[in-house]
Design an enzyme around this catalytic site. Sequence first.
Site, short mmCIF file in Angstrom:
data_model
loop_
_atom_site.label_atom_id
_atom_site.label_comp_id
_atom_site.label_asym_id
_atom_site.label_seq_id
_atom_site.Cartn_x
_atom_site.Cartn_y
_atom_site.Cartn_z
CB CYS A 75 26.88 16.50 12.36
SG CYS A 75 25.71 15.17 12.59
N GLY B 16 28.65 11.04 -2.95
CA GLY B 16 27.76 12.20 -2.89
C GLY B 16 27.18 12.43 -1.51
CG HIS C 1 28.52 11.71 14.71
ND1 HIS C 1 27.86 12.63 13.91
CD2 HIS C 1 29.68 11.43 14.07
CE1 HIS C 1 28.60 12.88 12.84
NE2 HIS C 1 29.72 12.17 12.92
CG HIS D 193 18.82 8.64 1.26
ND1 HIS D 193 18.43 9.95 1.11
CD2 HIS D 193 20.16 8.67 1.43
CE1 HIS D 193 19.49 10.74 1.19
NE2 HIS D 193 20.56 9.99 1.39
CG ASP E 141 15.63 14.03 2.43
OD1 ASP E 141 16.67 13.35 2.45
OD2 ASP E 141 15.61 15.22 2.02
CG HIS F 291 22.07 10.00 5.92
ND1 HIS F 291 23.30 10.60 6.08
CD2 HIS F 291 21.68 10.28 4.65
CE1 HIS F 291 23.64 11.21 4.96
NE2 HIS F 291 22.68 11.04 4.07
P1 5GP Z 1 23.21 12.71 1.51
O1 5GP Z 1 23.38 13.51 0.25
O2 5GP Z 1 24.21 13.12 2.56
O3 5GP Z 1 23.15 11.23 1.28
O4 5GP Z 1 21.76 13.07 2.04
C1 5GP Z 1 21.49 14.09 2.95
C2 5GP Z 1 20.00 14.27 2.96
O5 5GP Z 1 19.64 15.02 4.09
C3 5GP Z 1 19.48 15.03 1.73
O6 5GP Z 1 18.53 14.21 1.05
C4 5GP Z 1 18.84 16.29 2.33
O7 5GP Z 1 17.65 16.66 1.66
C5 5GP Z 1 18.60 15.88 3.77
N1 5GP Z 1 18.66 16.97 4.72
C6 5GP Z 1 19.66 17.89 4.83
N2 5GP Z 1 19.40 18.73 5.84
C7 5GP Z 1 18.22 18.32 6.40
C8 5GP Z 1 17.44 18.80 7.50
O8 5GP Z 1 17.78 19.76 8.19
N3 5GP Z 1 16.30 18.13 7.79
C9 5GP Z 1 15.89 17.04 7.05
N4 5GP Z 1 14.74 16.47 7.40
N5 5GP Z 1 16.60 16.56 6.01
C10 5GP Z 1 17.76 17.21 5.69
ZN ZN Z 2 26.00 13.55 14.00
#
Ligand code: 5GP
Ligand code: ZN
Length: 118
Positions: free
Chosen positions: A2, A88, A44, A97, A28, A95
């Site tokens: 991933c 979402g 993971h 935020h 992010d 992770h």
């Molecule tokens: P989710 O929607 O899964 O809760 O949040 C995924 C977060 O990962 C999003 O806020 C998106 O901007 C961030 N994100 C996705 N790909 C990358 C990446 O390659 N690098 C970083 N730093 N953030 C990422």
């Molecule tokens: Zn992973």
Amino acid sequence: MCIFCKIINNEIPSNIILENENFLAFHDINPKAPVHILAIPKIHVDSFNEVTPQIMKDMTLFMQDVAKELGIDKSGYRVITNIGEDGGQEVKHLHFHLLGGAKLAWSHLSDADPKSMI
Ligand code: 5GP
Ligand code: ZN
């Protein structure tokens, strides 16, 4: 593998805030607040649904350290983890935020009637 496992393995660059043996925190790529950090376990785990209390115990301490490192522990911040389809969740690696650096809004989350399940 991933996308967040690739970040852990340095296969994808990231802007790291704090790191220890088991956890990593980085900016992010698409920030939604002046401070928008993602905190992840290096192992993971698909989502909050699968995480163990032991990992969460250490993750809690790590996120508290991240907030201090960023200087938002006193001003306040928000911790969010999205889970699965309705939550979402886009990246299927647990992770959290950490959002802050400004007064955050608390507004529209869904087009569904908020009282439909009461
Ligand atoms: P989710 O929607 O899964 O809760 O949040 C995924 C977060 O990962 C999003 O806020 C998106 O901007 C961030 N994100 C996705 N790909 C990358 C990446 O390659 N690098 C970083 N730093 N953030 C990422
Ligand atoms: Zn992973």
